[in-house]
Design a protein around this motif. Structure first.
Motif, PDB file in Angstrom:
ATOM      1  N   GLY A 161      35.737  59.150  44.529  1.00  0.00           N
ATOM      2  CA  GLY A 161      36.692  59.395  43.460  1.00  0.00           C
ATOM      3  C   GLY A 161      37.063  58.155  42.684  1.00  0.00           C
ATOM      4  N   GLY A 162      37.208  57.011  43.365  1.00  0.00           N
ATOM      5  CA  GLY A 162      37.553  55.774  42.668  1.00  0.00           C
ATOM      6  C   GLY A 162      36.486  55.345  41.687  1.00  0.00           C
ATOM      7  N   SER A 163      35.230  55.377  42.111  1.00  0.00           N
ATOM      8  CA  SER A 163      34.130  54.987  41.231  1.00  0.00           C
ATOM      9  C   SER A 163      33.965  55.966  40.077  1.00  0.00           C
ATOM     10  CB  SER A 163      32.825  54.906  42.036  1.00  0.00           C
ATOM     11  OG  SER A 163      32.913  53.928  43.050  1.00  0.00           O
ATOM     12  N   MET A 164      34.104  57.267  40.374  1.00  0.00           N
ATOM     13  CA  MET A 164      33.987  58.267  39.321  1.00  0.00           C
ATOM     14  C   MET A 164      35.098  58.106  38.279  1.00  0.00           C
ATOM     15  SD  MET A 164      33.026  61.632  41.603  1.00  0.00           S
ATOM     16  CE  MET A 164      33.140  62.758  40.211  1.00  0.00           C
ATOM     17  N   ALA A 165      36.305  57.845  38.747  1.00  0.00           N
ATOM     18  CA  ALA A 165      37.429  57.687  37.825  1.00  0.00           C
ATOM     19  C   ALA A 165      37.237  56.486  36.918  1.00  0.00           C
ATOM     20  CB  ALA A 165      38.734  57.551  38.615  1.00  0.00           C
ATOM     21  N   LEU A 461      53.228  54.142  45.503  1.00  0.00           N
ATOM     22  CA  LEU A 461      53.313  52.684  45.492  1.00  0.00           C
ATOM     23  C   LEU A 461      51.969  52.021  45.193  1.00  0.00           C
ATOM     24  CD1 LEU A 461      55.434  50.414  46.114  1.00  0.00           C
ATOM     25  CD2 LEU A 461      54.518  50.375  48.436  1.00  0.00           C
ATOM     26  N   LEU A 462      50.889  52.609  45.683  1.00  0.00           N
ATOM     27  CA  LEU A 462      49.582  51.969  45.531  1.00  0.00           C
ATOM     28  C   LEU A 462      49.170  51.758  44.078  1.00  0.00           C
ATOM     29  CD1 LEU A 462      49.454  52.283  48.575  1.00  0.00           C
ATOM     30  CD2 LEU A 462      47.134  53.116  48.350  1.00  0.00           C
ATOM     31  N   PRO A 463      49.208  52.797  43.228  1.00  0.00           N
ATOM     32  CA  PRO A 463      48.842  52.541  41.830  1.00  0.00           C
ATOM     33  C   PRO A 463      49.781  51.558  41.138  1.00  0.00           C
ATOM     34  CG  PRO A 463      48.810  54.898  42.306  1.00  0.00           C
ATOM     35  CD  PRO A 463      49.467  54.228  43.469  1.00  0.00           C
ATOM     36  N   GLU A 464      51.014  51.399  41.668  1.00  0.00           N
ATOM     37  CA  GLU A 464      51.962  50.459  41.075  1.00  0.00           C
ATOM     38  C   GLU A 464      51.623  49.011  41.421  1.00  0.00           C
ATOM     39  OE1 GLU A 464      56.123  52.938  40.718  1.00  0.00           O
ATOM     40  OE2 GLU A 464      55.723  51.931  42.599  1.00  0.00           O
ATOM     41  N   ILE A 465      51.233  48.751  42.657  1.00  0.00           N
ATOM     42  CA  ILE A 465      51.028  47.363  43.070  1.00  0.00           C
ATOM     43  C   ILE A 465      49.620  46.863  42.785  1.00  0.00           C
ATOM     44  CG2 ILE A 465      52.780  47.543  44.875  1.00  0.00           C
ATOM     45  CD1 ILE A 465      50.550  47.676  46.955  1.00  0.00           C
ATOM     46  N   PHE A 466      48.666  47.770  42.562  1.00  0.00           N
ATOM     47  CA  PHE A 466      47.299  47.333  42.314  1.00  0.00           C
ATOM     48  C   PHE A 466      47.101  47.017  40.836  1.00  0.00           C
ATOM     49  CE2 PHE A 466      45.907  50.144  46.083  1.00  0.00           C
ATOM     50  CZ  PHE A 466      46.121  49.102  46.971  1.00  0.00           C
ATOM     51  N   PRO A 467      46.507  45.853  40.513  1.00  0.00           N
ATOM     52  CA  PRO A 467      46.191  45.524  39.119  1.00  0.00           C
ATOM     53  C   PRO A 467      45.206  46.519  38.534  1.00  0.00           C
ATOM     54  CG  PRO A 467      45.885  43.619  40.558  1.00  0.00           C
ATOM     55  CD  PRO A 467      46.100  44.796  41.447  1.00  0.00           C
ATOM     56  N   SER A 468      45.239  46.681  37.226  1.00  0.00           N
ATOM     57  CA  SER A 468      44.379  47.678  36.573  1.00  0.00           C
ATOM     58  C   SER A 468      42.904  47.421  36.837  1.00  0.00           C
ATOM     59  CB  SER A 468      44.648  47.684  35.069  1.00  0.00           C
ATOM     60  OG  SER A 468      44.440  46.393  34.513  1.00  0.00           O
ATOM     61  N   ARG A 469      42.524  46.137  37.019  1.00  0.00           N
ATOM     62  CA  ARG A 469      41.113  45.789  37.213  1.00  0.00           C
ATOM     63  C   ARG A 469      40.566  46.385  38.508  1.00  0.00           C
ATOM     64  NH1 ARG A 469      38.504  40.890  39.494  1.00  0.00           N
ATOM     65  NH2 ARG A 469      36.383  40.822  38.663  1.00  0.00           N
ATOM     66  N   ARG A 471      42.460  48.925  40.334  1.00  0.00           N
ATOM     67  CA  ARG A 471      43.340  50.015  40.750  1.00  0.00           C
ATOM     68  C   ARG A 471      42.584  51.196  41.336  1.00  0.00           C
ATOM     69  NH1 ARG A 471      46.864  50.845  36.232  1.00  0.00           N
ATOM     70  NH2 ARG A 471      47.971  49.040  37.082  1.00  0.00           N
ATOM     71  N   ALA A 472      41.618  51.729  40.614  1.00  0.00           N
ATOM     72  CA  ALA A 472      40.941  52.944  41.077  1.00  0.00           C
ATOM     73  C   ALA A 472      40.218  52.707  42.404  1.00  0.00           C
ATOM     74  CB  ALA A 472      39.963  53.431  40.017  1.00  0.00           C
ATOM     75  N   LYS A 473      39.518  51.590  42.516  1.00  0.00           N
ATOM     76  CA  LYS A 473      38.758  51.318  43.745  1.00  0.00           C
ATOM     77  C   LYS A 473      39.696  50.989  44.901  1.00  0.00           C
ATOM     78  CE  LYS A 473      34.316  49.845  41.808  1.00  0.00           C
ATOM     79  NZ  LYS A 473      34.576  50.090  40.381  1.00  0.00           N
ATOM     80  N   ALA A 474      40.788  50.272  44.627  1.00  0.00           N
ATOM     81  CA  ALA A 474      41.717  49.920  45.698  1.00  0.00           C
ATOM     82  C   ALA A 474      42.450  51.152  46.212  1.00  0.00           C
ATOM     83  CB  ALA A 474      42.718  48.877  45.204  1.00  0.00           C
ATOM     84  N   VAL A 475      42.831  52.049  45.316  1.00  0.00           N
ATOM     85  CA  VAL A 475      43.433  53.313  45.743  1.00  0.00           C
ATOM     86  C   VAL A 475      42.431  54.101  46.587  1.00  0.00           C
ATOM     87  CG1 VAL A 475      44.244  55.562  44.944  1.00  0.00           C
ATOM     88  CG2 VAL A 475      45.087  53.478  43.843  1.00  0.00           C
TER      89      VAL A 475
END
Length: 543
Positions: A161-165, A461-469, A471-475
């Motif tokens: 899902g992260g890569s697809m997003a 909290l996760l999408p808030e603390i992760f930088p946009s660069r 975000r999707a993969k870290a989530v």
């Protein structure tokens, strides 16, 4: 990125006003009076009325300047003190009433969360009937695989899902996600063998894994800062609604054993609605902006927030991306020293969430209640689902008032106490006459406390603390940890209960809650009331 406003008064001074970029201005001293020229505030900065500058000894003693700047937006007052320089002014945010329509699109996205909860809970009441129908009533190992195959698929789906997003965008990923959700559902409903059932659960698991990654991500990126916590909590409420719907759907099973097929098949309807809804939902403005689709991002912002906030939101997106021309992050970047601290927090929160035992309660509350002598075990499980919805609804009102960290601490403390109560109710002989009542009370309290913080906060909290660069993969990585631990719990819970006893297993869950309390106190930051860009700068991880 903030840039300093420079004034020349026998030298330059630099400071920030209201956390907005301020361009050059010039101040001259004439006969003890200050004359201001060329003061420009960039986009939606608002006016600065009564701007007070106390100049230090390096400028020949302290002097006060009162200057009124022409209105640009909403008036406010900023006070700046300097001694040979000027400190940053604490930001005062402008809240512009939105005429946009975020809620319908949050509602469409939450269909994915409802399916998430429904597929998690549907096996609870149906497992016994489907096991008899498929001929595995005496095979607890195969029953465990039917439960946990969903979780294995979800682990794969969360990473995918992260890569697809990142590649296709948030809305397109939702549409693609509807395919395994619908197909897997239909295979489960029509299965005539264990193999078909497991394949259907695997596909449905891939679907809910993708949903688990992109629902909180999409909601976080389209929500206004001032209500992001409340809207983010809707994700958890929707999961709870899905679980409750699955538990309630199991009530006719006692009279109609084949009802389990209808329970599985009905999940195809929200899958189709999700795909259709995302054809008209706006794409995430952040994703569009990062792809250089500026005009499309502006249109998305206008649909979400109204034309009044286009300038403000686009400014924030510009400010958040300044100074970062880096390419999109790869998976190995998540483990770099720059990002590892925030990635570690995300993974740890989901690990604690699952190892604290929530899904063991959701999956196996029916047999546990039965062993405790509860007459209507399915109804008791439905009560658990209802308490989950109630707690999550309360959390949505508290999220932007009390803050994320305080809710996490309260939640895990209450969960630990509830698990200790459950453990004692099953281990102390003196409590044996009350074990059934204590089992229900302890479980309901546990679920209530879980839904106040441990349930909704990590996904928000996760999408808030992760930088946009990243975000999707870290989530996705954090949710991968969620699903791996979830898979282990689903596969091993009944075996652990058989070997060690339910009281010792619950005691272990209580100890995990206490460990979580210690970790949260030392590592989690508060994000209440801050924009995503402000949170990233505060954590020092940039865009």
């Amino acid at each position: 990125m903030m840039q300093a406003l420079k004034f020349s008064v026998k030298g330059n001074l630099g400071f920030h006003v209201d956390n907005r970029r301020v361009l050059a201005g010039c101040c001259d001293s004439r006969n003890g009076k200050e004359v201001w020229n060329n003061l420009c505030l960039r986009k939606q900065c608002g006016s600065v009325s009564g701007l007070r500058l106390s100049l230090g000894a390096g400028l020949g003693g302290k002097r006060s300047v009162d200057s009124v700047v022409r209105k640009f937006g909403k008036a406010r007052t900023s006070k700046v003190h300097a001694t040979g320089g000027v400190d940053d002014v604490s930001p005062t945010k402008i809240q512009v009433k939105s005429s946009g329509s975020v809620l319908p699109y949050v509602g469409v996205a939450c269909l994915g969360a409802i399916l998430f909860g429904y597929h998690l809970g549907v096996v609870n009441g149906a497992l016994e009937c489907l096991s008899r129908d498929l001929g595995i009533a005496e095979n607890t190992a195969l029953q465990g695989w039917i439960v946990s195959t969903l979780l294995a698929g979800a682990t794969v789906g969360s990473f995918t899902g992260g890569s697809m997003a990142d590649k296709f965008g948030r809305t397109k990923t939702f549409q693609l996600d509807a395919i395994p959700l619908a197909v897997g559902t239909l295979l489960c409903a029509t299965a005539q063998s264990v193999q078909t059932m497991i394949i259907g659960r695997l596909l449905a698991g891939i679907g809910i894994g993708i949903s688990s990654a992109i629902v909180p991500l999409y909601i976080s990126e389209i929500s206004p800062t001032e209500i992001r916590g409340t809207l983010g909590s809707v994700n958890q409420i929707s999961i709870c609604v899905g679980i409750l719907a699955a538990l309630v759907a199991g009530l006719p099973l006692a009279a109609t054993p084949l009802w389990w097929r209808t329970m599985f098949g009905s999940a195809a309807i929200p899958s189709v609605l999700l795909a259709l809804g995302m054809t008209i939902a706006p794409e995430s403005p952040q994703w569009l902006y990062q792809r250089g689709k500026i005009s499309e991002a502006e249109l998305a912002v206008k649909r979400l927030y109204g034309k009044e906030r286009v300038t403000e939101v686009m400014y924030n997106l510009t400010a958040g991306s300044q100074g970062s021309s880096e390419p999109e992050a790869g998976w190995f970047d998540l483990f770099s020293s720059r990002y590892w601290k925030v990635v570690n927090v995300g993974a740890a929160l989901f690990l604690f969430q699952q190892l604290a035992g929530i899904n063991a309660v959701v999956y196996f509350s029916t047999p546990v209640f039965r062993s405790a002598g509860i007459a209507s075990d399915v109804a008791a499980s439905a009560l658990v689902g209802a308490s989950n919805v109630i707690g999550s609804t309360a959390a949505s009102f508290l999220m932007d008032k009390k803050g994320r960290k305080s809710l996490l601490i309260t939640s895990f403390a209450g969960m630990a106490a509830s698990m200790f109560l459950l453990s004692l109710s099953f281990s102390l002989k003196v409590l044996a006459p009350y074990s059934g009542t204590l089992a229900v009370v302890g479980t309901v309290l546990y679920v209530l406390f879980f839904s106040l913080g441990a349930g909704p906060v990590p996904a928000l909290l996760l999408p808030e603390i992760f930088p946009s660069r990243i975000r999707a993969k870290a989530v996705a990585l954090s949710l991968g940890m969620h699903w791996v631990s979830n898979f282990v719990i689903g596969l091993c819970f009944l075996s652990l209960v058989t070997k060690f006893g339910i009281d010792k297993v619950y005691l272990g869950f209580a100890c995990v809650c206490l460990l979580a309390l210690s970790y949260i106190t030392g590592n989690v930051v508060e994000t209440k009331g801050k924009s995503l860009e402000e949170i990233q700068h505060a954590l020092g991880v940039g865009a």
